[in-house]
Design a protein around this motif. Structure first.
Motif, short mmCIF file in Angstrom:
data_model
loop_
_atom_site.label_atom_id
_atom_site.label_comp_id
_atom_site.label_asym_id
_atom_site.label_seq_id
_atom_site.Cartn_x
_atom_site.Cartn_y
_atom_site.Cartn_z
N LEU A 168 0.85 -1.18 0.00
CA LEU A 168 0.00 0.00 0.00
C LEU A 168 0.89 1.24 0.00
N PRO A 169 0.39 2.36 -0.54
CA PRO A 169 -0.95 2.68 -1.02
C PRO A 169 -1.25 2.02 -2.37
N ALA A 170 -2.55 1.80 -2.61
CA ALA A 170 -2.96 1.10 -3.84
C ALA A 170 -4.25 1.70 -4.38
N LEU A 171 -4.37 1.65 -5.71
CA LEU A 171 -5.60 2.01 -6.40
C LEU A 171 -6.27 0.73 -6.87
N PHE A 172 -7.55 0.59 -6.57
CA PHE A 172 -8.31 -0.60 -6.94
C PHE A 172 -9.32 -0.20 -8.02
N PHE A 173 -9.06 -0.64 -9.24
CA PHE A 173 -9.92 -0.24 -10.36
C PHE A 173 -11.09 -1.20 -10.50
N ILE A 174 -12.28 -0.62 -10.45
CA ILE A 174 -13.54 -1.35 -10.61
C ILE A 174 -14.34 -0.60 -11.66
N PHE A 175 -15.06 -1.29 -12.52
CA PHE A 175 -15.69 -0.64 -13.66
C PHE A 175 -17.20 -0.46 -13.48
N ASP A 176 -17.65 -0.54 -12.25
CA ASP A 176 -19.06 -0.34 -11.95
C ASP A 176 -19.14 0.63 -10.77
N MET A 201 -2.18 10.66 -9.23
CA MET A 201 -2.37 9.87 -8.02
C MET A 201 -1.46 8.65 -8.07
N PRO A 202 -0.16 8.87 -8.05
CA PRO A 202 0.76 7.73 -8.10
C PRO A 202 0.67 6.88 -6.85
N CYS A 203 0.93 5.61 -7.00
CA CYS A 203 0.78 4.69 -5.87
C CYS A 203 1.82 3.58 -5.99
N LYS A 204 1.88 2.75 -4.97
CA LYS A 204 2.81 1.63 -4.99
C LYS A 204 2.25 0.48 -5.81
N SER A 205 0.92 0.30 -5.73
CA SER A 205 0.29 -0.85 -6.41
C SER A 205 -1.00 -0.43 -7.10
N VAL A 206 -1.27 -1.10 -8.20
CA VAL A 206 -2.54 -0.96 -8.91
C VAL A 206 -3.20 -2.34 -8.94
N VAL A 207 -4.49 -2.38 -8.63
CA VAL A 207 -5.21 -3.65 -8.60
C VAL A 207 -6.38 -3.58 -9.57
N PHE A 208 -6.44 -4.53 -10.50
CA PHE A 208 -7.61 -4.68 -11.37
C PHE A 208 -8.50 -5.73 -10.72
N THR A 209 -9.61 -5.26 -10.17
CA THR A 209 -10.41 -6.13 -9.31
C THR A 209 -11.33 -7.07 -10.08
N GLU A 210 -11.69 -6.69 -11.32
CA GLU A 210 -12.65 -7.53 -12.04
C GLU A 210 -12.47 -7.36 -13.54
N ASN A 211 -13.04 -8.29 -14.27
CA ASN A 211 -13.01 -8.22 -15.72
C ASN A 211 -14.10 -7.28 -16.20
N SER A 212 -13.86 -6.63 -17.31
CA SER A 212 -14.86 -5.73 -17.87
C SER A 212 -14.55 -5.52 -19.33
N VAL A 213 -15.58 -5.21 -20.11
CA VAL A 213 -15.38 -4.90 -21.51
C VAL A 213 -14.58 -3.62 -21.65
N TYR A 214 -14.60 -2.77 -20.62
CA TYR A 214 -13.85 -1.51 -20.67
C TYR A 214 -12.38 -1.69 -20.29
N LEU A 215 -12.04 -2.86 -19.79
CA LEU A 215 -10.65 -3.14 -19.47
C LEU A 215 -9.97 -3.63 -20.75
N ASP A 216 -9.49 -2.70 -21.55
CA ASP A 216 -8.85 -3.04 -22.81
C ASP A 216 -7.37 -2.69 -22.74
N ALA A 217 -6.67 -2.90 -23.85
CA ALA A 217 -5.22 -2.69 -23.88
C ALA A 217 -4.86 -1.25 -23.54
N LEU A 218 -5.65 -0.30 -24.03
CA LEU A 218 -5.36 1.12 -23.79
C LEU A 218 -5.55 1.47 -22.32
N ASN A 219 -6.71 1.11 -21.77
CA ASN A 219 -6.99 1.43 -20.37
C ASN A 219 -6.04 0.69 -19.43
N TYR A 220 -5.67 -0.54 -19.79
CA TYR A 220 -4.73 -1.28 -18.96
C TYR A 220 -3.42 -0.52 -18.82
N ARG A 221 -2.90 -0.02 -19.93
CA ARG A 221 -1.63 0.70 -19.88
C ARG A 221 -1.77 2.02 -19.12
#
Length: 1782
Positions: A1195-1203, A1366-1386
Motif C-alpha cells: 500500500l498505497p494502492a488504487l483498486f480499479f472497478i468498472f461499476d 495519483m501515483p501509488c505503490k500498487s494498482v489492482v484490477f479487481t474484475e473483468n470488464s469490456v472496458y478493461l482493454d489494452a489502452l486502459n490497462y496501460r
C-alpha cells in the motif's frame, strides 16, 4: 426403389400429409416472406412455422415418444425455458461497445458459423437463390472485421447441420460456404467438432480461450434457437463472453455490438443443471438427426439419405471416365446433380403414380418435365460462365414465382447438391477441382429468366440466339448429363423445352414483359452558391456537377428567414459581449458583492492548497523579460573566458567559503541523526531516514561518509543474522542494502573513497561469496586463497553468484543511466536527455509529438512552455487541453500554485473553461480547458481577436484522437491552430504517421502566413486588430513538428495474479512471457512494450535451462558468465536490459531452429496455475485481500472497478470489516466506558455553560468550582479520545503523513457536501472512492489525502486513468470488464510505482481471467486512424465562422484547414474528392431547409442547430418540428391565461425529446422476454402521429438529397475491386456477352449505379438507398460511405435480421418516477451511467430553452415557457446533481 436405412414405406395418408403440407408451404410463402422485388425465391426456404408442424407430425410416424420442444408437458421444456429466460434477462444489460479494442495484431475471437450463416441468409436485401450475393455478404462482413484489425476463427458444429435437412436450399448453401471458406480464403475454420459439449471442444477452448464468441440470439426455427441458447449458456459458463450478431453496426474504424459479459451466475447455473443440459442437448441432437430423415419426405419415392449418397458417389465416379478433364466445380456440380435428379425421376415416377390414387394425387413433375427444367437450368449455368458480373447486375426482375409442383424438384436438386459437396469435403479429390466458382454455382433469377423466355416470350414470337460458345458449352453439359443419367435420346440438347407445362406461376396473369418503368432517384440539379470557401475547397470539381439556373422554381421558392448571429455562451443563460473589457478586473467586480468576493478568496486559497498537494510549495514569481536567443543556452555552455575579472574571483571565493560552511553544517546534521541507533530500533525506518537525508544533502563527502557508515552497519547486522542462523532466517534485504551502498559508493564517490574504504567494500563482497569481485578492489585478495578462512566465512555467503544476486534481489534498485550535469533552465531536478530535447523544442517555438510512459516526466515541458510564454509578455496565451474535467481542475490548480505574476488590471495568470463552468476564461494567460470548449472558442466568429494571442497549445492525452466519443473534436483543434503545439501521450502505436500528418498541416499554415505577410491590411478589421495587437511581442514562428519518443519506464512493473485457496489468498508472480504463445512469437515477435524486470530475466533463463538440458548457449547466457555481467560489481539497469534482449532473441531462435516444443514448454512452465472462485466469494473476501496487501507492504494502492455501484460498495465493505475487527479487539467494557464518558462530558459541558451564563450576569471572576469543572472536562476529553482511538491495525490511514491542521483544512472542504457523505467516515479509516458521479469536491478530497499519504486504499473507475496525478505503490484490477482493454490497462497500470518513492511498481489482477490477462499484456494499443470528419452541423458551424467572423481571412483559413486536412483523407486523394462532394451536398440541404442563403450566410434556426451539433441528426429533426408548429400545438397551458403546463403535456414533451436525443437501443430479442419491470416501462413509445409524419417528411428530404450525392460519388468507386468478392478476391468481371439471348436477359434499365453489382443480383437498385437500414449492405464498398454518414433518424430501427429494436425509455421513465435505482433494476443501466445520461439530457433541455428564448421575440411564447418549465423540473428531479461547479 426400396427404402433403406431407417426409412419406412408410407401409406396414401402420408402422401396426403405431404401434399397438404406442400399446399400450406405455398400459401405461407406469400404471408411470411417479403417479396420486395416481385419475384420468388425457393419458396419453402423460410416456412418455419409450418415446418415445425410438418416436422413434429412426420416424426410421430417414426417415433411416437420422441421429444417435442414445443410441448410444455415434456420433461426438459422447463430447463430450456430457464436458459432462455436467463439469457433474455442479460440482454437489456448487454453493453453496446466497440468490439475490437483488445484485438490488435494477435488476438482472436470465435464466430459461430451457423450464427453468421443465419445473419446473412436473413439479410433483408438478399433473395434466396442468389448465391453469389449471399457469399458477398459473408465476405463483406468478414473483411470489415479483418480491416479493423480483428483476428477471428469460424466454427461450424457438425450436429448443427441436421437443423437444415428440411430446408435443402439452406443445407446446400451452408455446405458450399464451408467449402468456399476452406478452399478460397485464408480464414481459419474448424469443422471437426461435433458439438460444444464434446471433450475436443473443451480442450480447444482451454488452449485458445477466445475473449468472446459471436452468436445469434435467434435461429431460423425454434429448434435452432434452442441449440444457440445452449451454446450461449455454455460459453458464458466457461467465462467466455458472448457478442450478439444482431444489432451490429460498423463505421470507418470500429465495429459495435451487444456484449454479454460472462458472470459467475452462468457458471453456477450450468454446473447445477449440467446433467439436464447435457441430456436435453443430446435429445435435441437425436431428434434433429431423425428429423433430417423425415425432412426428405418430399423426395421422389421417399428416397433415403443413403440411397442418394450412394447415387452421388457412383455418378461422380462415372464422371471421371465420361469427362476426365473437367475441373470447374460449377460444371461438376451441375452435371452430377442433374444426372442424379434425372435418374431419380425416371426410375421412381411409375412407382409414385401407381401408389397414389388419382383423386388424392398431388401434381408432381414428370420425368419429361424434369428434363425440360434441367436443360433450362444447364443453360442458366452456362450463362454464368459467359456473362460477366457487370452485365448480370442488370438481370431482368421476373415477378413470376415457381409453380408449386416445381418446388419439390428444386428441393431434390438441392439435396443432391448437398451430398455432392459433402462428398467433396470428406473424400479424396478424384481430380484437381477448381473451387473458384463455388460461390456461384447457380442463379435462380437467371434460371427463371430462361424459363420465362421459353414459356412466354418465345411463344409470343421472340426468337433469341444463344451464341456459338454458349451453345457449344451447353451441348457438352447436356451430353454428359445424358450419358451419366443413362438417357437414350441420342444426346439431343435442343429444343430445350419439349413440354407445354408451365413451370412459373401464371395465376396472377403475369405474362407481360417483366421490365417496368424504372424507378430512379431524381437527378436534381444543385443550387448555385457564391462563397469563397466553397470555391477554394471544392472549386476543382464544381465544373463536373449539374447546377440549376437562377430562374428555376427550386431557387425561387427558397425561403428567407431572419439571420442568426451567435451571441450566447453555450449552456449558459448569461449574455456575452464580444470582448472582455480589460479595464475591469475581477477583484473590482467582486468588491460590489461581498459574498462573491469572499467566495473568490476561498477559491484562490484552495487552488494554492490543492496545487501544493500535487507538487509542493514551488511557487515562482514571473517577471516579463526579453527572449533568450535560441542558441543562448548552447553558447553559454561553450563560451570560455581567458581571464577572470576581480569580481568573478571574489564571487568564486565566496561560493567556496559558503560551500565549506554548508558542508560543516551537513556533517553536524549527519552526526545528530544517529543513524545506527535508528536502525537498531527499526531497520527499515532507519534506511528511510538515510534516503531522506541523502536527498537533502549537497556535499559529496558527507554523503560518502553516510553511505559508508550505513554499509558497515548493515554488514554488521548481516553478520549477526548469519551467526544466529539456527534461531532465525536470514533477511536477504539486509544483504541487498549492503550491496546498494556499495553500488552507490563505487558509482558516485569513486574519487573520494580511500584505500581503507575499498578494503571494507572488498571484505563485504568476500563475505557474501563474491571473491571474484573482491579481488578487483583489493589486490591482496586472491580468489581461491586461504581455504580455512574461506570455510570460516562461508556461512555469511548469500548462496549464489554476484550477478544472479543483483538481478534476483536488486533488480528494482539497479542504477539507471542518469545525467549528472544540471540544466540551468530547470531548478528542481536534473532532466534526462530526451527531456532536454523537449525544452529545446519549446525554446525554438517548434511543435512536437511526445510519446513517453506514464510518470516519465513528459508533462514538465508543458509547464516550462507556460513559463516561457508568461515571461515573454502579458498578452501571450497558452491553452492546455485535457480530456476530462478532473484533469482540467488538477492542471488549473498546478498552474495556480506554480506561477505568480503581476498583471494589468483585469488579467489573471490562469483560467478554466469546461462544459458547465467557466472562470477567467478569456482574461488569463494560461487557459485550461476540455477539447469541446476549446472548439467552441475556435469556431466562434467573435473570438478571433483572442485566438490570435495564443502562443502555444498543449494537448494532453492526445491518443483520445482515436477514441470513440469526441475524437473528431481533437482532430479539428489540431488542424485549426496556427501556433506551435505539444501533443503528449503514453499510448500511441503509430506516432510517426500522426507526426507526418501534423507536419502537413503546419506546411499549410506556413503558406497561409506567407500570403498574409505579402498582402497585409486586406482584412476588414485590420485597423482594429493592429491596435489591439500592437503590444504583443512578435515571436519567430517555426513550422517544424518533431517526434520525441522515450520508451523506458523509470520503475519496473511486476504483475501478480491472485487466487483464493482454502480461505487464504495466494499471490502468484505473473511472468510477462506467460502471456505469450509460440505462435504469437513466431508471427509477431515480442510486443514492443513487453519488458522484464531483472529477476524475471533470471526466471526465464532458469526455465530455459530446465526445459532443454543440452541447450548449447546455456553456459554463455548464464548470469555469472554473461559478457555484460562478468566480474562486474555494479550491474546497471542498461546491462540488465541487454541481458533481457539477448534472452528474447534466443527464445525466438528456438522457433527458427525447430525447438518449438521446448519453447512451448518454457512458456507453459512460466504460466501460473490458479484455482477459480465465484465472483460472490471474491467480493466477500475483498477486504481480506486489502489486508494481505498491507501485510506485504504494497500500500498505497488504487483498486480499479468498472461499476460505480461496486466502487462505493466495496469501499464500504472494507470499512465495515475494519470496524468489526476493532469491535472484536475491544475490551468488553470499552463501549460502556465510552458511553459513560460521553454522558459525563455532556453533563459537565451543560453545567459549565449554565454557570458561565449565570456568572456573566453576576461577576466576571471564575469560582473555584468552575475551575475544577474545567479541569475535569479536560481530563474526560482526554480519556474519551484515548478510549475512542482507532487501533493501528484497524485503519489504513497514515496519521503521520499529514499534520492535524492540514487534515482539518482538507476535511473542511467537504464539510457541507450533501452527496457522498460517506467519504468523510471512510477517510478516517484511510479509505476513499473516486468516480465520475462523485462531486468535484469529493474527488479532490480523496485525491489530496491519497497524495499526502493519509488515505492508502482507493477504489475507482477509469476516471483516474487519464492523467490524474495519483501515483501509488500498487494498482489492482479487481474484475473483468469490456472496458478493461489494452489502452486502459496501460493507462491504469502506469499509476503504479512512484518515481522518487518506489523503485518497483506492482500490478495485481484480483478476479480477472488468466486469458484476459494474457491479452492485456501482449496486445498493442490501437493505431490512431481518422474518423469521418464532416457532418451537416459542422458544415453549418464552419459557414457561420466564415461568414460572421471579425477577421474573415483568418476564419476562412481555419475553415479550409479543417476541410483539407482530415486524418481520414491523408494521402488518399479519392477520399478527399468524396469529402468535397459530401461538403457540397450538406450545403445543398442547408440551403433548401433555410439554414443558409446562396451566399453562405446563416439564417433561421441555424443557431439552434449549431448549439445542438453533438446530437445530429436529432437537432435537424427538432427544428423541422418547430417549423411545422408541432411544439406550439403540443404546448398548450393547463388553462387559458396560465403560464403553467399540465404534467401530461410535460410527459408528452419528454416523449418527443426522448425519441430524438439520447437514443439507446435494446436488442430485438428482448421483446420476447418474460422479465418483469417494476417502475419503468423500459420500451419507449413511438412518436405521436403528427410528429411521426413530420419525421417521415424530414427523412424523405435527407434520403433524396444524399441518394443524389451517392449517385455522383459512385463514379469514384474502384470498379475493379467491386467485381471481386471482398475476401477471396475471386474476379467475376469479364467481357460483355453480346449474344442476343444474354443481352435480353440482362436488359433491366432500372438505376443500379451506386449498388454493389453483387447486391444487384437480388434485384436491389439505386432507389433502395432511400431505405437507410440496408445502405451498408448494398452500397458500393469502395466509396467509403456508411449509413452513419447519412443524417437520417429512423423512427423504427431494424437489426440485420429485420426485427424491430426498441428504444430504451430511460429519459421518460426517470421523469415519471425519479429513481436512479429503477434505471439499474429495469432499464439495464448502472446508476453511474444512468446519472451521466440523465445529466446530459437535462443539459440538452437547457440548451434548447436558451436557444428558443433567443430566437423568439415573445418571452411569453408557450413553447419557450414549456421548455423553461421542463428544464427546471427535470433539473429538480436530478436533485441538483446535474452540475457541480467550483
Amino acid at each position: 426403389m426400396a427404402s433403406g436405412g431407417t426409412d419406412q414405406d408410407f401409406s396414401d395418408d402420408d402422401d396426403d400429409l405431404i401434399a397438404q403440407n406442400d399446399e400450406e408451404k405455398s400459401m405461407s410463402f406469400e404471408d411470411q416472406v417479403e417479396n420486395k422485388s416481385g419475384f420468388s425465391d425457393f419458396s419453402n426456404a423460410f416456412f418455419w412455422e409450418t415446418d415445425k408442424q410438418h416436422i413434429s407430425r412426420a416424426n410421430d410416424y417414426s417415433r411416437k415418444d420422441s421429444y417435442d420442444f414445443r410441448n410444455p408437458e415434456q420433461k426438459y421444456t422447463g430447463i430450456l425455458e430457464e436458459i432462455s429466460d436467463l439469457i433474455l434477462s442479460d440482454i437489456p444489460r448487454a453493453q453496446y461497445v466497440s468490439l475490437l479494442n483488445d484485438y490488435v495484431e494477435s488476438e482472436f475471437f470465435l464466430i459461430d458459423g451457423d450464427s453468421l450463416f443465419i445473419t446473412c441468409v436473413s439479410e433483408q436485401t438478399l433473395q434466396l437463390g442468389q448465391n453469389l450475393h449471399f457469399f458477398y455478404l459473408i465476405e463483406r462482413f468478414l473483411l470489415d472485421l479483418s480491416n479493423k484489425g480483428a483476428k477471428y476463427v469460424l466454427v461450424f458444429f457438425k450436429d448443427a447441420e441436421h437443423a437444415y435437412f428440411r430446408h435443402p436450399t439452406l443445407l446446400s448453401l451452408r455446405t458450399a460456404l464451408i467449402l468456399h471458406l476452406q478452399h478460397n480464403t485464408d480464414v481459419v475454420i474448424h469443422t471437426e467438432f461435433s458439438n460444444f459439449l464434446e471433450g475436443k471442444w473443451q480442450s480447444f477452448l482451454q488452449e485458445s480461450y477466445p475473449y468472446f464468441i459471436m452468436i445469434s440470439d435467434e435461429g431460423l426455427t425454434e429448434l435452432q434457437t434452442n441449440f444457440l441458447n445452449l451454446l450461449t449458456i455454455h460459453a458464458l459458463s466457461k467465462r467466455i463472453n458472448v457478442v450478439l450478431t444482431s444489432g451490429q453496426e460498423s463505421d470507418m474504424i470500429r465495429v459495435y455490438g451487444y456484449h454479454i459479459h460472462s458472470m459467475y451466475k452462468h457458471k453456477t447455473f450450468f454446473f447445477q443443471h449440467q446433467a439436464e443440459v447435457e441430456c436435453v442437448f443430446h435429445t435435441l441432437v437425436k431428434d434433429l438427426q431423425k428429423l433430417s430423415t423425415a425432412g426428405l419426405l418430399f423426395l421422389p419415392g421417399h428416397s433415403s439419405l443413403k440411397d442418394i449418397e450412394k447415387e452421388i458417389c457412383e455418378t461422380l465416379s462415372q464422371l471421371k471416365h465420361v469427362w476426365p478433364e473437367v475441373s470447374d466445380i460449377r460444371h461438376i456440380v451441375c452435371v452430377v446433380t442433374c444426372a442424379v435428379g434425372l435418374r431419380l425421376y425416371s426410375r421412381l415416377q411409375e412407382k409414385h403414380q401407381a401408389t397414389i390414387p388419382k383423386k388424392k394425387r398431388n401434381r408432381k413433375v414428370t420425368s419429361a418435365e424434369a428434363e425440360d427444367l434441367i436443360r433450362m437450368y444447364c443453360l442458366s449455368v452456362v450463362l454464368l460462365s459467359h456473362v460477366p458480373l457487370q452485365q448480370r447486375a442488370h438481370t431482368r426482375l421476373i415477378s413470376n414465382n415457381w409453380s408449386k409442383h416445381v418446388i419439390t424438384f428444386i428441393e431434390t436438386h438441392k439435396v443432391c447438391e448437398f451430398f455432392l459437396l459433402k462428398h467433396l469435403t470428406t473424400a479424396e479429390k478424384f481430380c484437381e477441382v477448381d473451387f473458384a466458382h463455388l460461390p456461384d454455382l447457380s442463379d435462380d433469377l437467371l434460371w427463371r429468366n430462361v424459363v420465362y423466355y421459353y414459356e412466354v416470350e418465345n411463344k409470343q414470337g421472340l426468337n433469341l440466339e444463344m451464341g456459338e460458345k454458349i451453345k457449344k458449352e451447353y451441348e457438352c453439359l447436356w451430353s454428359t448429363i445424358s450419358k451419366l443419367a443413362g438417357k437414350d435420346d441420342d444426346g439431343k440438347s435442343l429444343p430445350l423445352r419439349r413440354n407445354s407445362t408451365y413451370f412459373l406461376d401464371q395465376k396472377k396473369g403475369k405474362t407481360t414483359s417483366p421490365t417496368k418503368e424504372p424507378k430512379k432517384i431524381p437527378n436534381v440539379g444543385l443550387i448555385p452558391m457564391t462563397s469563397k470557401v466553397v470555391d477554394t475547397f471544392a472549386g476543382d470539381i464544381l465544373s463536373d456537377l449539374p447546377f440549376l439556373k437562377s430562374d428555376d422554381s427550386v431557387i425561387i421558392s427558397l425561403i428567407k428567414q431572419k439571420e442568426f448571429d451567435e451571441i450566447r455562451h453555450w449552456h449558459s443563460g448569461k449574455l456575452l459581449s464580444d470582448d472582455y473589457d480589460r479595464t475591469k478586473s475581477s477583484s473590482q467586480a467582486m468588491c460590489k458583492d461581498p459574498w462573491a468576493l469572499r467566495s473568490n478568496q476561498k477559491l484562490q486559497s484552495f487552488l494554492r492548497f490543492y496545487g501544493a498537494s500535487l507538487e509542493g510549495n514551488i511557487s515562482k514569481t514571473i517577471v516579463t523579460q526579453p527572449d533568450t536567443p535560441k542558441k543562448a543556452y548552447s553558447d553559454m555552455k561553450t563560451s570560455k573566458k581567458n581571464h577572470k575579472t576581480k569580481a568573478e574571483i571574489i564571487i568564486e571565493e565566496n561560493q567556496k567559503r559558503m560551500k565549506a560552511e554548508e558542508e560543516i553544517k551537513e556533517k553536524k546534521q549527519w552526526d545528530a541523526l544517529a543513524i545506527e541507533k535508528l536502525m537498531q530500533e527499526n531497520f527499515n525506518s532507519g534506511i528511510s531516514k538515510l534516503e531522506d537525508f541523502l536527498k537533502k544533502c549537497h556535499s559529496d563527502s558527507v554523503k560518502c561518509t553516510a553511505e559508508m557508515a550505513v554499509m558497515n552497519i548493515c554488514f554488521e547486522v548481516w553478520l549477526e543474522q548469519c551467526k544466529e542462523q539456527g534461531k532465525q532466517v536470514k533477511d536477504i534485504n539486509t544483504a541487498v542494502e549492503v550491496m546498494r551502498r556499495i553500488h552507490s559508493l563505487l558509482n558516485k564517490y569513486k574519487n573520494i573513497l580511500e584505500k581503507t574504504d575499498y578494503q571494507k567494500i572488498a571484505k563485504c563482497l568476500r563475505y557474501f561469496g563474491f571473491d571474484n569481485l573482491a579481488s578487483t578492489l583489493d589486490s591482496t585478495q586472491v580468489p581461491g586463497g586461504d581455504r580455512k578462512e574461506k570455510a570460516k566465512i562461508s556461512k555469511y555467503a548469500v548462496g549464489m553468484g554476484a550477478a544472479r544476486f543483483q538481478l534476483q534481489y536488486m533488480g528494482h534498485c539497479l542504477l539507471r543511466d542518469e545525467r549528472t550535469d544540471r540544466d540551468p533552465r530547470i531548478q528542481h531536478f536534473i532532466p534526462d536527455t530526451w527531456q532536454r530535447d523537449l525544452l529545446d523544442v519549446v525554446d525554438n517555438n517548434e511543435s512536437a509529438v511526445i510519446v513517453a510512459p506514464t510518470s516519465s516526466g513528459k508533462t514538465y515541458a508543458s509547464y516550462y512552455c507556460m513559463e516561457k510564454v508568461l515571461k515573454e509578455s502579458n498578452e501571450g496565451v497558452v491553452v492546455y487541453v485535457a480530456p476530462t474535467k478532473a484533469l482540467v481542475n488538477q492542471v488549473w490548480a498546478t498552474v495556480h500554485n506554480r506561477f505568480n505574476k503581476t498583471l494589468p488590471d483585469g488579467m489573471v495568470v490562469s483560467g478554466v473553461f469546461t462544459r458547465d463552468y467557466r472562470h477567467d476564461a478569456l482574461n488569463c494567460q494560461v487557459l485550461v480547458t476540455v477539447p469541446q470548449c476549446f472548439e467552441i472558442l475556435m469556431l466562434s466568429p467573435h473570438r478571433q481577436q483572442w485566438l490570435k494571442r495564443i502562443r502555444y497549445v498543449i494537448f494532453d492525452e492526445v491518443h483520445c484522437l482515436g477514441g470513440e466519443i469526441g475524437a473528431e473534436v481533437w482532430e479539428h483543434l489540431l488542424v485549426m491552430i496556427q501556433c506551435p503545439f505539444l501533443a503528449l501521450s503514453a499510448t500511441i502505436s503509430n506516432p510517426e504517421h500522426l507526426t507526418e500528418w501534423l507536419q502537413s498541416v503546419k506546411r499549410y499554415w506556413q503558406g497561409v502566413d506567407s500570403i498574409t505577410k505579402e498582402s497585409p491590411g486586406s482584412s476588414t478589421t485590420t485597423k482594429k486588430v493592429t491596435k489591439k495587437q500592437k503590444n504583443i511581442k512578435t515571436v519567430n514562428k517555426s513550422y517544424k513538428v518533431k517526434l520525441v519518443l522515450y520508451g523506458e519506464r523509470y520503475n519496473d512493473l511486476e504483475k501478480y495474479v491472485c487466487s483464493l485457496e482454502k480461505g487464504d489468498f495466494k499471490i502468484h508472480h505473473y511472468h510477462p512471457c506467460a502471456a505469450l504463445t509460440v505462435d504469437h512469437i513466431d508471427k509477431y515477435g515480442f510486443p514492443s512494450d513487453l519488458a522484464f524486470s531483472p529477476r524475471e530475466s533470471v526466471s526465464l533463463y532458469d526455465t530455459m535451462v530446465k526445459v532443454w538440458e543440452n541447450w548449447p548457449r546455456a553456459d554463455e547466457l548464464d548470469p555469472e558468465k554473461f559478457e555484460h555481467f562478468k566480474n562486474k560489481i555494479v550491474i546497471t539497469k542498461a546491462d540488465a536490459r541487454k541481458y533481457e534482449e539477448e534472452l528474447k532473441k534466443e527464445l525466438k531462435n528456438w522457433l527458427v531452429h525447430d525447438s518449438q516444443k521446448e519453447a512451448n514448454m518454457v512458456l507453459k512452465l512460466l504460466k501460473p496455475h490458479l484455482t477459480s472462485c465465484s465472483e460472490e466469494k471474491m467480493k466477500d473476501n475483498f477486504p481480506r485481500f486489502v489486508e494481505k496487501l498491507r501485510q506485504m507492504d504494497k500500500l498505497p494502492a488504487l483498486f480499479f472497478i468498472f461499476d460505480i455501484k461496486k466502487v462505493e460498495k466495496w469501499a464500504e465493505n472494507i470499512k465495515t470489516c475494519l470496524e468489526q475487527k476493532q469491535k472484536s479487539q475491544q475490551i468488553q467494557k470499552t463501549e460502556k466506558q465510552i458511553f459513560l464518558l460521553t454522558n459525563k462530558l455532556k453533563k459537565i459541558e451543560k453545567s459549565m455553560q449554565k454557570k458561565q451564563t449565570v456568572g456573566m450576569k453576576i461577576t466576571s471572576n471564575k469560582t473555584d468550582k468552575m475551575i475544577l469543572e474545567e479541569a475535569e472536562h479536560g481530563d474526560l476529553t482526554e480519556k474519551l479520545a484515548k478510549a475512542s482511538e482507532i487501533p493501528p491495525d484497524c485503519t489504513y490511514a497514515n496519521s503521520q503523513a499529514v499534520d492535524s491542521e492540514t487534515l482539518q483544512k482538507v476535511v473542511d472542504r467537504v464539510k457541507f457536501m450533501k452527496t457522498n457523505t460517506s467519504l468523510k467516515t471512510l477517510a478516517l479509516r484511510g479509505i476513499g472512492y473516486h468516480h465520475a458521479s462523485v462531486s468535484y469536491k469529493g474527488r479532490q478530497f480523496v485525491e489530496m489525502l491519497f497524495r499526502m499519504g493519509f488515505i492508502q486504499v482507493v477504489t475507482a473507475t477509469g476516471t483516474l486513468a487519464l492523467g490524474i496525478n495519483m501515483p501509488c505503490k500498487s494498482v489492482v484490477f479487481t474484475e473483468n470488464s469490456v472496458y478493461l482493454d489494452a489502452l486502459n490497462y496501460r493507462q491504469m497500470s502506469g499509476r503504479a510505482g512512484r518515481r522518487g518513492q518506489d523503485l518497483l511498481g506492482n500490478v495485481f489482477f484480483y478476479d480477472v481471467p488468466l486469458p484476459k490477462i494474457d491479452k492485456l499484456i501482449k496486445s498493442n494499443v490501437p493505431q490512431l486512424r481518422g474518423q469521418f470528419p464532416l457532418s451537416i452541423s459542422l458544415v453549418l458551424r464552419l459557414m457561420l465562422l466564415a461568414g460572421k467572423a471579425d477577421d474573415t481571412k483568418d476564419a476562412e483559413a481555419k475553415v479550409l484547414s479543417l476541410l483539407n486536412h482530415s486524418l481520414l483523407s491523408f494521402k488518399k486523394p479519392r477520399t478527399v474528392k468524396m469529402l468535397k462532394l459530401y461538403f457540397l451536398f450538406s450545403l445543398q440541404f442547408l440551403i433548401k431547409e433555410g439554414y443558409l442563403d446562396q451566399e453562405g450566410n446563416t439564417m433561421g434556426f441555424a443557431g439552434l442547430v449549431t448549439h445542438l451539433h453533438y446530437h445530429e441528426p436529432s437537432n435537424l429533426v427538432l427544428v423541422s418540428f418547430l417549423v411545422k408548429g408541432l411544439f406550439h400545438r403540443l404546448c398548450q397551458p393547463s388553462r387559458k391565461g396560465s403560464k403553467a403546463f399540465s404534467e401530461e403535456v410535460m410527459e408528452k414533451l419528454v416523449l418527443v425529446l426522448a425519441n430524438l436525443f439520447g437514443r439507446r437501443y435494446i436488442p430485438a430479442s428482448i421483446i420476447k422476454s418474460k422479465q418483469k419491470f417494476y417502475q419503468s416501462k423500459v420500451f419507449l413509445e413511438a412518436l405521436p402521429k403528427d410528429f411521426a409524419a413530420a419525421l417521415d417528411e424530414y427523412n424523405s428530404k435527407i434520403k433524396e438529397n444524399f441518394a443524389h450525392f451517392l449517385l455522383i460519388i459512385s463514379k469514384m468507386a474502384d470498379m475493379k475491386q467491386e467485381y471481386l468478392l471482398p475476401l477471396s478476391k475471386i474476379d467475376f468481371s469479364g467481357e460483355e456477352c453480346k449474344d442476343s439471348m444474354a443481352s435480353h436477359f440482362t436488359s433491366c434499365n432500372e438505376g443500379r449505379t451506386v449498388i454493389s453489382p453483387f447486391a444487384c443480383l437480388s434485384g436491389n437498385k439505386d432507389s433502395d438507398l432511400l431505405c437507410t437500414e440496408t445502405v451498408n449492405s448494398v452500397i458500393l464498398r469502395t466509396i467509403g460511405i456508411t449509413a452513419r454518414n447519412i443524417p437520417v433518424l429512423c423512427a423504427k430501427k431494424l437489426d440485420n435480421q429485420g426485427r424491430i429494436m426498441p428504444l430504451n425509455a430511460y429519459a421518460l421513465d426517470f421523469y415519471k418516477h425519479g429513481s436512479l435505482k429503477a434505471m439499474a433494476q429495469d432499464n439495464g443501466l448502472n446508476e453511474g451511467d444512468a446519472y451521466n445520461l440523465l445529466k446530459d439530457f437535462s443539459l440538452l433541455i437547457k440548451a434548447i430553452r436558451i436557444s428558443l428564448g433567443e430566437l423568439c421575440d415573445d418571452p411569453n411564447d408557450n413553447v419557450v415557457l414549456a421548455f423553461q418549465q421542463l428544464s427546471e423540473s427535470y433539473s429538480a428531479k436530478l436533485g441538483g446533481r446535474a452540475s457541480h461547479t467550483l
